[in-house]
Design a protein around this motif. Sequence first.
Motif, short mmCIF file in Angstrom:
data_model
loop_
_atom_site.label_atom_id
_atom_site.label_comp_id
_atom_site.label_asym_id
_atom_site.label_seq_id
_atom_site.Cartn_x
_atom_site.Cartn_y
_atom_site.Cartn_z
N ARG A 91 0.82 -1.22 0.00
CA ARG A 91 0.00 0.00 0.00
C ARG A 91 0.85 1.27 0.00
N PHE A 92 1.98 1.24 0.69
CA PHE A 92 2.85 2.41 0.81
C PHE A 92 4.13 2.19 0.01
N THR A 93 4.67 3.28 -0.52
CA THR A 93 5.93 3.23 -1.25
C THR A 93 6.82 4.39 -0.83
N ILE A 94 8.03 4.07 -0.41
CA ILE A 94 9.02 5.09 -0.07
C ILE A 94 9.91 5.33 -1.28
N SER A 95 10.27 6.57 -1.50
CA SER A 95 11.18 6.91 -2.59
C SER A 95 11.97 8.15 -2.19
N ARG A 96 13.02 8.43 -2.92
CA ARG A 96 13.82 9.61 -2.62
C ARG A 96 14.38 10.20 -3.89
N ASP A 97 14.60 11.50 -3.85
CA ASP A 97 15.23 12.22 -4.94
C ASP A 97 16.39 12.99 -4.32
N ASN A 98 17.58 12.43 -4.43
CA ASN A 98 18.74 13.05 -3.77
C ASN A 98 19.09 14.41 -4.38
N ALA A 99 18.77 14.59 -5.65
CA ALA A 99 19.03 15.89 -6.29
C ALA A 99 18.16 16.98 -5.69
N LYS A 100 16.98 16.59 -5.21
CA LYS A 100 16.06 17.55 -4.59
C LYS A 100 16.10 17.49 -3.07
#
Length: 125
Positions: free
Chosen positions: A67-76
């Motif tokens: 149901r949940f998804t973690i993500s990251r944008d290191n540039a931001k």
Amino acid sequence: QVQLVESGGGLVQAGGSLRLSCAASGRTFRMYAVGWFRQAPGKEREVVAAMNWSGGSTTYADSVKGRFTISRDNAKNTVYLQMNSLKPEDTAVYLCAADSNKYIATMEKNDYDYWGQGTQVTVSS
């Protein structure tokens, strides 16, 4: 030092979706593993999801898998938590955290060095 600020919380009906964001400032964000936690009134803080510095390793609590998804944008300098199929029991303050041991997506809250103030998520039935 790193400072973390969460946003995106709110009131949603059961079955709905929200996307939380956690903006980091200070030291280079890619130096940290990150985690999302939640704490409901009268309950202990519990892990929701964690991700290592590159995004190559993620872990989830059983209660949110699928149901949940973690993500990251290191540039931001930002980490996200996409929450779908929300349930009333997901109601809590959601906090992001950073761990200087960047290689491990740890689910242990005591491993985290920096914490945000949290954002409220309320799911109505």
